[in-house]
Motif scaffolding. Structure first.
Motif, PDB file in Angstrom:
ATOM      1  N   LYS A 198     138.179  18.381 -33.671  1.00 40.98           N
ATOM      2  CA  LYS A 198     138.700  16.969 -33.956  1.00 40.98           C
ATOM      3  C   LYS A 198     137.556  15.929 -34.269  1.00 40.98           C
ATOM      4  O   LYS A 198     136.477  16.067 -33.732  1.00 40.98           O
ATOM      5  CB  LYS A 198     139.437  16.568 -32.606  1.00 40.98           C
ATOM      6  CG  LYS A 198     139.755  15.173 -32.334  1.00 40.98           C
ATOM      7  CD  LYS A 198     140.186  14.898 -31.046  1.00 40.98           C
ATOM      8  CE  LYS A 198     139.429  14.938 -29.672  1.00 40.98           C
ATOM      9  NZ  LYS A 198     139.954  14.447 -28.646  1.00 40.98           N
ATOM     10  N   MET A 199     137.731  15.157 -35.188  1.00 37.11           N
ATOM     11  CA  MET A 199     136.872  14.059 -35.485  1.00 37.11           C
ATOM     12  C   MET A 199     137.574  12.839 -35.286  1.00 37.11           C
ATOM     13  O   MET A 199     138.584  12.682 -35.455  1.00 37.11           O
ATOM     14  CB  MET A 199     136.509  14.189 -37.159  1.00 37.11           C
ATOM     15  CG  MET A 199     135.612  15.274 -37.526  1.00 37.11           C
ATOM     16  SD  MET A 199     135.025  14.938 -39.249  1.00 37.11           S
ATOM     17  CE  MET A 199     133.898  13.590 -38.982  1.00 37.11           C
ATOM     18  N   ASP A 232     135.796  21.789 -26.123  1.00 31.16           N
ATOM     19  CA  ASP A 232     135.319  20.584 -25.878  1.00 31.16           C
ATOM     20  C   ASP A 232     133.664  20.340 -26.175  1.00 31.16           C
ATOM     21  O   ASP A 232     133.007  19.379 -25.525  1.00 31.16           O
ATOM     22  CB  ASP A 232     135.698  19.996 -24.456  1.00 31.16           C
ATOM     23  CG  ASP A 232     137.056  19.818 -24.556  1.00 31.16           C
ATOM     24  OD1 ASP A 232     137.915  19.497 -25.252  1.00 31.16           O
ATOM     25  OD2 ASP A 232     137.494  20.365 -23.273  1.00 31.16           O
ATOM     26  N   GLU A 233     133.034  21.389 -27.007  1.00 39.48           N
ATOM     27  CA  GLU A 233     131.790  21.344 -27.109  1.00 39.48           C
ATOM     28  C   GLU A 233     131.358  20.207 -28.332  1.00 39.48           C
ATOM     29  O   GLU A 233     132.143  20.387 -29.441  1.00 39.48           O
ATOM     30  CB  GLU A 233     131.114  22.527 -27.292  1.00 39.48           C
ATOM     31  CG  GLU A 233     129.726  22.575 -27.581  1.00 39.48           C
ATOM     32  CD  GLU A 233     128.946  23.757 -27.627  1.00 39.48           C
ATOM     33  OE1 GLU A 233     127.790  23.874 -28.292  1.00 39.48           O
ATOM     34  OE2 GLU A 233     129.732  24.897 -27.347  1.00 39.48           O
ATOM     35  N   LEU A 234     130.506  19.279 -28.150  1.00 39.67           N
ATOM     36  CA  LEU A 234     130.177  18.274 -29.264  1.00 39.67           C
ATOM     37  C   LEU A 234     129.356  19.271 -30.362  1.00 39.67           C
ATOM     38  O   LEU A 234     128.510  19.925 -30.270  1.00 39.67           O
ATOM     39  CB  LEU A 234     129.040  17.401 -28.820  1.00 39.67           C
ATOM     40  CG  LEU A 234     128.740  16.290 -29.894  1.00 39.67           C
ATOM     41  CD1 LEU A 234     129.812  15.420 -30.110  1.00 39.67           C
ATOM     42  CD2 LEU A 234     127.517  15.504 -29.251  1.00 39.67           C
ATOM     43  N   ILE A 235     129.796  19.001 -31.709  1.00 39.49           N
ATOM     44  CA  ILE A 235     129.256  19.625 -32.745  1.00 39.49           C
ATOM     45  C   ILE A 235     128.577  18.562 -33.491  1.00 39.49           C
ATOM     46  O   ILE A 235     127.287  19.111 -33.713  1.00 39.49           O
ATOM     47  CB  ILE A 235     130.451  19.958 -34.131  1.00 39.49           C
ATOM     48  CG1 ILE A 235     131.277  20.972 -33.322  1.00 39.49           C
ATOM     49  CG2 ILE A 235     129.926  20.683 -35.300  1.00 39.49           C
ATOM     50  CD1 ILE A 235     132.614  21.162 -33.932  1.00 39.49           C
ATOM     51  N   HIS A 244     132.370  11.285 -34.712  1.00 38.04           N
ATOM     52  CA  HIS A 244     131.881  12.553 -33.920  1.00 38.04           C
ATOM     53  C   HIS A 244     132.868  13.847 -33.985  1.00 38.04           C
ATOM     54  O   HIS A 244     134.115  13.448 -34.164  1.00 38.04           O
ATOM     55  CB  HIS A 244     131.432  12.522 -32.408  1.00 38.04           C
ATOM     56  CG  HIS A 244     132.597  12.220 -31.552  1.00 38.04           C
ATOM     57  ND1 HIS A 244     132.944  10.793 -31.162  1.00 38.04           N
ATOM     58  CD2 HIS A 244     133.465  13.155 -30.797  1.00 38.04           C
ATOM     59  CE1 HIS A 244     134.038  10.867 -30.318  1.00 38.04           C
ATOM     60  NE2 HIS A 244     134.265  12.128 -29.874  1.00 38.04           N
ATOM     61  N   ALA A 245     132.460  14.990 -33.893  1.00 41.36           N
ATOM     62  CA  ALA A 245     133.308  16.272 -34.036  1.00 41.36           C
ATOM     63  C   ALA A 245     133.073  17.008 -32.869  1.00 41.36           C
ATOM     64  O   ALA A 245     131.937  17.147 -32.353  1.00 41.36           O
ATOM     65  CB  ALA A 245     132.962  16.717 -35.290  1.00 41.36           C
ATOM     66  N   ASP A 267     139.130  23.948 -29.201  1.00 42.40           N
ATOM     67  CA  ASP A 267     139.426  25.429 -28.321  1.00 42.40           C
ATOM     68  C   ASP A 267     137.895  25.978 -28.816  1.00 42.40           C
ATOM     69  O   ASP A 267     136.924  25.559 -29.317  1.00 42.40           O
ATOM     70  CB  ASP A 267     140.307  26.184 -29.178  1.00 42.40           C
ATOM     71  CG  ASP A 267     141.717  25.713 -29.262  1.00 42.40           C
ATOM     72  OD1 ASP A 267     142.125  25.426 -28.154  1.00 42.40           O
ATOM     73  OD2 ASP A 267     142.375  25.253 -30.341  1.00 42.40           O
ATOM     74  N   GLU A 268     137.686  27.251 -28.300  1.00 41.63           N
ATOM     75  CA  GLU A 268     136.613  27.955 -28.692  1.00 41.63           C
ATOM     76  C   GLU A 268     136.647  28.103 -30.266  1.00 41.63           C
ATOM     77  O   GLU A 268     137.681  28.728 -30.670  1.00 41.63           O
ATOM     78  CB  GLU A 268     136.492  29.707 -28.051  1.00 41.63           C
ATOM     79  CG  GLU A 268     135.282  30.221 -28.275  1.00 41.63           C
ATOM     80  CD  GLU A 268     135.117  31.560 -27.713  1.00 41.63           C
ATOM     81  OE1 GLU A 268     134.764  31.722 -26.413  1.00 41.63           O
ATOM     82  OE2 GLU A 268     135.472  32.746 -28.323  1.00 41.63           O
ATOM     83  N   THR A 269     135.644  27.686 -30.967  1.00 48.16           N
ATOM     84  CA  THR A 269     135.691  27.427 -32.350  1.00 48.16           C
ATOM     85  C   THR A 269     134.414  28.233 -32.984  1.00 48.16           C
ATOM     86  O   THR A 269     133.402  27.860 -32.263  1.00 48.16           O
ATOM     87  CB  THR A 269     135.746  26.112 -32.749  1.00 48.16           C
ATOM     88  OG1 THR A 269     137.037  25.854 -32.163  1.00 48.16           O
ATOM     89  CG2 THR A 269     135.776  25.978 -34.048  1.00 48.16           C
TER      90      THR A 269
END
Length: 198
Positions: A42-43, A20-23, A78-79, A83-85
């Protein structure tokens, strides 16, 4: 996809994002190419009423957010990491230089972007005119045939949750659940331990 060996050769950064961290944010300037080493992204964006619309979900060895790199515009969504990515991150100038020096990779991106445009056209048509079950089936077939290239019956395990399918197709989750159950009754999908197979 750019081969990982080539990404290492050009010195791309590998960065880990927590769940759930913003890229990047909608309307950020597009500065980097992103390719998934592990995890999922997810975008999406939200309408004025706060309803989420998923533009796409991307998995290992897929890239995302490339179109703005080619036409010098801001991100339309936004992306967020689901999961941990882990991502390969390549600065825009390096990415464009890599494409110029590797025509086969450039052609791959042309085909990838064309598939995404085709998908967007299908989804737009389905949302405006078709029943929920038909929309869902077309979406699953796009994923199965065009994204994952799977041909056998019921060999494709849908990687989207019911909520994510609903958010992608502009449906309510309750409608999506009912439609998938009806598709199972018609023999068009199988449900095994709550997972949908097409």
């Amino acid at each position: 996809m750019i081969p990982t060996q080539l990404l290492h050769t050009i010195g791309s950064q590998v960065k880990t994002f927590a769940k759930d961290e913003l890229i990047f944010n909608e309307n950020d300037n597009a500065k980097n190419y992103y390719q998934i080493l592990s995890g999922a992204v997810k975008m999406s964006n939200f309408n004025d009423e706060g309803k989420e619309f998923i533009q796409g979900i991307f998995y290992k060895e897929q890239s995302f957010g490339e179109p703005p790199l080619f036409i010098d515009v801001k991100y339309p969504a936004h992306a967020i990491s689901l999961d941990e990515t882990q991502l390969f991150i390549v600065p825009k100038d390096e990415f464009l230089k890599l494409l110029q020096e590797n025509p086969d990779i450039h052609l791959y991106f042309t085909k990838t972007l064309a598939k995404r445009l085709y998908y967007k056209a299908i989804i737009a048509s389905e949302i405006s005119s078709q029943e929920p079950a038909h929309r869902i089936l077309r979406f699953l077939d796009y994923l199965k045939n065009d994204v994952y290239n799977i041909t056998n019956s019921f060999a494709f395990e849908v990687p989207y949750t019911r909520q994510q399918i609903a958010d992608t197709l502009g449906l309510r989750v309750e409608t999506t659940i009912r439609a998938i159950k009806n598709l199972e009754k018609q023999g068009k999908v199988k449900i095994v331990k709550r997972k949908v197979f097409r």
